[in-house]
Write a protein that holds these residues in place. Structure first.
Motif, PDB file in Angstrom:
ATOM      1  N   LEU A   1      10.949  31.459  35.624  1.00 42.74           N
ATOM      2  CA  LEU A   1      11.745  31.170  36.795  1.00 42.74           C
ATOM      3  C   LEU A   1      13.300  31.460  36.675  1.00 42.74           C
ATOM      4  N   VAL A   2      14.207  32.003  37.340  1.00 47.07           N
ATOM      5  CA  VAL A   2      15.678  32.020  37.201  1.00 47.07           C
ATOM      6  C   VAL A   2      16.231  31.242  38.118  1.00 47.07           C
ATOM      7  N   VAL A   3      16.889  30.279  38.153  1.00 49.94           N
ATOM      8  CA  VAL A   3      17.606  29.448  38.977  1.00 49.94           C
ATOM      9  C   VAL A   3      18.960  29.898  39.174  1.00 49.94           C
ATOM     10  N   THR A   4      19.489  30.402  40.362  1.00 49.72           N
ATOM     11  CA  THR A   4      20.965  30.732  40.364  1.00 49.72           C
ATOM     12  C   THR A   4      21.694  29.816  41.567  1.00 49.72           C
ATOM     13  N   ALA A   5      22.521  30.451  41.935  1.00 42.78           N
ATOM     14  CA  ALA A   5      23.610  29.370  43.073  1.00 42.78           C
ATOM     15  C   ALA A   5      24.397  30.430  43.597  1.00 42.78           C
ATOM     16  N   HIS A   6      25.782  29.989  43.917  1.00 42.41           N
ATOM     17  CA  HIS A   6      26.718  30.905  44.649  1.00 42.41           C
ATOM     18  C   HIS A   6      26.844  31.173  45.903  1.00 42.41           C
ATOM     19  N   ARG A   7      25.580  31.506  46.555  1.00 43.19           N
ATOM     20  CA  ARG A   7      25.474  31.822  47.896  1.00 43.19           C
ATOM     21  C   ARG A   7      25.725  30.619  48.919  1.00 43.19           C
ATOM     22  N   HIS A   8      25.218  29.348  48.489  1.00 39.25           N
ATOM     23  CA  HIS A   8      25.661  28.281  49.126  1.00 39.25           C
ATOM     24  C   HIS A   8      24.449  28.117  50.190  1.00 39.25           C
ATOM     25  N   LYS A   9      23.393  28.663  50.256  1.00 37.86           N
ATOM     26  CA  LYS A   9      22.325  28.797  50.911  1.00 37.86           C
ATOM     27  C   LYS A   9      20.952  28.834  50.129  1.00 37.86           C
ATOM     28  N   PHE A  10      19.983  28.046  50.475  1.00 32.12           N
ATOM     29  CA  PHE A  10      18.905  28.330  49.626  1.00 32.12           C
ATOM     30  C   PHE A  10      18.068  29.603  49.822  1.00 32.12           C
ATOM     31  N   ARG A  11      17.457  30.071  48.814  1.00 32.44           N
ATOM     32  CA  ARG A  11      16.487  31.414  48.908  1.00 32.44           C
ATOM     33  C   ARG A  11      15.571  31.199  47.592  1.00 32.44           C
ATOM     34  N   PHE A  12      14.439  31.827  47.984  1.00 32.52           N
ATOM     35  CA  PHE A  12      13.535  31.919  46.717  1.00 32.52           C
ATOM     36  C   PHE A  12      12.809  33.260  47.013  1.00 32.52           C
ATOM     37  N   ASP A  13      12.927  33.876  45.873  1.00 33.56           N
ATOM     38  CA  ASP A  13      12.566  35.398  45.658  1.00 33.56           C
ATOM     39  C   ASP A  13      11.186  35.382  44.842  1.00 33.56           C
ATOM     40  N   ALA A  14      10.104  35.411  45.289  1.00 34.16           N
ATOM     41  CA  ALA A  14       8.780  35.248  44.728  1.00 34.16           C
ATOM     42  C   ALA A  14       8.580  36.686  43.812  1.00 34.16           C
ATOM     43  N   PRO A  15       8.245  36.705  42.579  1.00 29.72           N
ATOM     44  CA  PRO A  15       7.849  37.792  41.744  1.00 29.72           C
ATOM     45  C   PRO A  15       7.576  38.954  42.726  1.00 29.72           C
ATOM     46  N   ALA A  16       8.026  40.121  42.330  1.00 30.12           N
ATOM     47  CA  ALA A  16       7.688  41.364  43.009  1.00 30.12           C
ATOM     48  C   ALA A  16       7.338  42.452  42.213  1.00 30.12           C
TER      49      ALA A  16
ATOM     50  N   SER B   1      18.809  17.780  56.402  1.00 32.36           N
ATOM     51  CA  SER B   1      17.667  17.399  57.475  1.00 32.36           C
ATOM     52  C   SER B   1      16.841  16.448  56.815  1.00 32.36           C
ATOM     53  N   GLY B   2      16.915  16.028  55.527  1.00 31.93           N
ATOM     54  CA  GLY B   2      15.873  15.559  55.031  1.00 31.93           C
ATOM     55  C   GLY B   2      14.411  15.837  54.859  1.00 31.93           C
ATOM     56  N   THR B   3      14.327  17.023  54.783  1.00 24.75           N
ATOM     57  CA  THR B   3      13.184  17.861  54.659  1.00 24.75           C
ATOM     58  C   THR B   3      13.088  18.546  53.292  1.00 24.75           C
ATOM     59  N   VAL B   4      11.743  19.263  53.139  1.00 25.61           N
ATOM     60  CA  VAL B   4      11.706  19.933  52.023  1.00 25.61           C
ATOM     61  C   VAL B   4      11.769  21.338  52.198  1.00 25.61           C
ATOM     62  N   LEU B   5      12.584  21.982  51.760  1.00 25.75           N
ATOM     63  CA  LEU B   5      12.830  23.606  52.123  1.00 25.75           C
ATOM     64  C   LEU B   5      11.672  24.676  51.493  1.00 25.75           C
ATOM     65  N   GLY B   6      10.936  24.041  50.501  1.00 24.74           N
ATOM     66  CA  GLY B   6      10.020  24.941  49.889  1.00 24.74           C
ATOM     67  C   GLY B   6       9.257  24.201  48.691  1.00 24.74           C
ATOM     68  N   GLU B   7       8.347  24.507  48.429  1.00 25.56           N
ATOM     69  CA  GLU B   7       7.701  23.949  46.970  1.00 25.56           C
ATOM     70  C   GLU B   7       6.970  24.998  46.497  1.00 25.56           C
ATOM     71  N   TYR B   8       7.147  25.273  45.195  1.00 26.94           N
ATOM     72  CA  TYR B   8       6.477  26.740  44.232  1.00 26.94           C
ATOM     73  C   TYR B   8       6.001  25.772  43.185  1.00 26.94           C
ATOM     74  N   THR B   9       4.836  26.690  42.769  1.00 21.57           N
ATOM     75  CA  THR B   9       4.191  26.210  41.506  1.00 21.57           C
ATOM     76  C   THR B   9       4.160  27.383  40.668  1.00 21.57           C
ATOM     77  N   PHE B  10       4.025  27.079  39.248  1.00 23.41           N
ATOM     78  CA  PHE B  10       4.196  28.114  38.323  1.00 23.41           C
ATOM     79  C   PHE B  10       3.000  27.716  37.348  1.00 23.41           C
ATOM     80  N   LYS B  11       2.306  28.572  36.724  1.00 27.80           N
ATOM     81  CA  LYS B  11       1.295  28.663  35.515  1.00 27.80           C
ATOM     82  C   LYS B  11       2.112  28.564  34.495  1.00 27.80           C
ATOM     83  N   PRO B  12       1.241  27.872  33.385  1.00 27.91           N
ATOM     84  CA  PRO B  12       2.116  28.383  32.064  1.00 27.91           C
ATOM     85  C   PRO B  12       1.947  29.746  31.496  1.00 27.91           C
TER      86      PRO B  12
END
Ligand SMILES: [Fe+2]
Ligand SMILES: [Fe+2]
Length: 436
Positions: free
Chosen positions: A363-378, A421-432
Motif C-alpha cells: 500500500l502507498v498512502v498519499t494526499a494532496h487532492r483533498h478528496k479520498f480515493r482508493f486505487d486497487a492494484p491493477a 458525515s460520520g461514516t466510513v468511506l471504505g474498508e480494505y484488507t491486505f494479506k501478508p
C-alpha cells in the motif's frame, strides 16, 4: 492518555500530581512550573506550546516545544512515572547547547524498543548580555507525560491525517478522532502549512495545532507536502519539525533527514518526500528548487531501506508520500510537465514504483487532492494506492478524513473515516506479503 488541552497540560495532570507527591527526580531548586514561568519573558509565557513528540523510532524519540523568549532547554526521561530514574538530554547537538527564541527540540536516544517512558521538558530563559555575560534563569518544568517507543513487537497500528493547511478548528476534530482510535503513531502526510513566513504562527500551527496537545503522548511521523516548502521561512522548518536521527541512515544518505523506514509491529512504515509538485524549472520557484536529484537519491535510499533485515522481515509494508503517484485523470492536470496544477508526481512514480513492485509493498498512502480515493492494484501495478481526504475543509465533497491502519487477525486493514458525515468511506484488507 486523554487529549490534553493546553491549559490543563500546563496546570497539572494526574501524573504530575503523582510526581509531585513522590518528589522531583532532580534537584529542582529554583525550578518553576510552566504556569509560574509566565512573565519570565516580559509578560509573554516562556513556554508557548505543550511538547510535541516526533521522529519516533524504536530507540529514539524527538520532542519539540515553543518558547516565547531566548532560552535553552532539556528533557528528563525515565521508565518510572516519578522520573526517579530519569536521564537528562539537552537541546543542541554539538558543543553548544541550543539557544532559540521560537522553539526548542531535544533528541532522546538509546531508548528500548516497544517500551513506555515518562518525560518532562525543562525550559531555561537566557539573558544573553554579552559574550562573557550570559545569565541563565530558573528552569520552567512541564508536567510529566508518557510515550511508547516503536518496535517490531509493538501493536501494529497507525492513523493518517493530511492537508491540514493551518486550519486549527478542523485539526481539533481530527485530533479528537485520533484520540478515539488510539493508533500507535500518526502520520502527518504533508501540507501542514499554506506557506511559511511568520515564526510565531508556525510554532502554534506545527507544535500545537488545534490547541489540544495532540502529540504530547502520541508521536507523529512528518511527511513533507509541497506547501511545506513554500515561503521565505521554509528553510527554518527543522527548528520545529525535527529531521530524523542521523544514526538511522548510512552516510551516503546524510541529506535525507525526512525519510524514514521503521517497524511498528508487523508493519514497516516508509516515508518518502515528493517535494514540490511542479518541475524545478517552473518560474514560481525563482530558480530555488532542486528536487530532481533529491528524488533520485531517495530512490537509492529506498532500495537499501527495503533490504534492511527488519524491514524485509515485515509482513506488511506501507509507504507514505504527499503527492499521488498515479494520474487518475490523464491529461486533465498537466502541471507536472507543463503549466497549471500538478495532481500527481510522475518522476517519483518512475523512480520508486519499480521498487514497490519488486519488494511487494502492499500500500502507498498519499494526499494532496483533498478528496479520498482508493486505487486497487491493477495490471502492471501490484500495490494499492490510497489518497487521503481533506484535513482542513468541511464540505460534503471534501470530507474531513482520518485513515486508520491496523493489523487484525493477521491481515492489514485500512479504514477511511469520514468525519464530516460520520461514516466510513471504505474498508480494505491486505494479506501478508510473500517473502521477497
Ligand atoms: Fe493540500
Ligand atoms: Fe499538496
Amino acid at each position: 492518555m486523554q487529549l490534553i488541552h493546553r491549559r490543563s497540560f500546563l496546570k497539572g495532570s494526574v501524573l504530575a500530581t503523582l510526581a509531585a507527591a513522590q518528589g522531583p527526580a532532580f534537584s529542582a531548586e529554583g525550578a518553576k512550573t510552566a504556569e509560574e514561568g509566565k512573565g519570565a519573558a516580559g509578560g509573554q509565557p516562556l513556554v508557548t506550546t505543550p511538547p510535541a513528540l516526533q521522529i519516533p523510532a524504536p530507540t529514539s524519540m524527538g520532542v519539540a516545544w515553543g518558547v516565547g523568549a531566548r532560552a535553552t532547554g532539556f528533557v528528563d526521561v525515565g521508565r518510572k512515572a516519578d522520573l526517579s530514574d530519569a536521564r537528562r538530554f539537552f537541546a543542541g547537538d554539538a558543543g553548544l547547547k541550543a539557544l532559540d527564541d521560537a522553539a526548542l527540540s531535544v533528541r532522546l536516544t538509546d531508548l528500548t524498543p516497544d517500551s513506555v517512558y515518562y518525560y518532562r521538558t525543562g525550559t531555561v530563559p537566557i539573558d544573553f548580555q554579552g559574550a562573557y555575560k550570559i545569565l541563565p534563569g530558573e528552569p520552567v518544568l512541564s508536567d510529566i507525560a508518557s510515550f511508547r517507543t516503536l518496535g517490531p513487537s509493538a501493536p501494529a497500528s497507525f492513523a493518517v491525517i493530511n492537508d491540514t493547511h493551518e486550519n486549527n478548528k478542523a485539526f481539533a476534530l481530527l485530533a479528537e478522532k485520533i484520540e478515539a482510535l488510539k493508533p500507535a503513531v500518526t502520520v502527518w502526510n504533508g501540507d501542514l502549512c499554506n506557506w511559511l513566513d511568520q515564526m510565531p504562527k508556525m510554532v502554534q500551527n506545527l507544535l500545537n495545532p488545534g490547541l489540544c496537545g495532540f502529540a504530547v503522548s502520541r508521536p507523529f511521523l512528518f511527511v513533507p507536502g509541497n506547501h511545506d516548502y513554500r515561503g521565505v521561512l521554509a528553510r527554518e522548518l527543522p527548528r520545529l519539525l525535527m529531521t530524523r536521527e542521523p544514526a538511522e541512515r548510512d552516510s551516503a544518505y546524510w541529506k535525507l533527514g525526512r525519510n524514514f523506514a521503521v517497524r511498528q509491529g508487523d508493519i514497516a512504515l516508509i516515508g518518502l518526500d515528493t517535494g514540490e509538485d511542479k518541475p524545478d524549472g517552473r518560474s514560481e520557484w525563482g530558480q530555488l528548487a532542486q528536487f530532481a536529484p533529491y528524488r533520485e537519491l531517495q530512490a537509492r535510499w529506498l532500495a537499501d531501506a527495503l533490504e534492511k533485515p527488519e524491514i524485509k522481515a515485515a509482513p506488511f509494508v506501507v509507504a507514505f508520500c504527499h503527492i499521488p503517484l498515479i494520474d487518475d485523470a490523464p491529461g486533465a492536470n498537466p502541471g507536472d510537465l507543463e503549466e497549471g496544477y500538478a495532481s500527481w508526481q510522475r518522476p517519483c512514480n518512475k523512480l520508486w514504483a519499480p521498487l514497490f513492485e519488486k519488494h511487494g509493498v502492499q500500500l502507498v498512502v498519499t494526499a494532496h487532492r483533498h478528496k479520498f480515493r482508493f486505487d486497487a492494484p491493477a495490471a502492471g501495478r501490484s500495490w494499492a494506492h490510497a489518497v487521503g481526504g481533506s484535513g482542513c475543509e468541511l464540505k460534503p465533497d471534501r470530507a474531513l478524513t482520518v485513515l486508520e491502519g491496523k493489523v487484525v487477525g493477521g491481515q492489514l486493514k485500512l479504514i477511511a473515516h469520514d468525519l464530516t458525515s460520520g461514516t466510513v468511506l471504505g474498508e480494505y484488507t491486505f494479506k501478508p506479503r510473500a517473502s521477497t
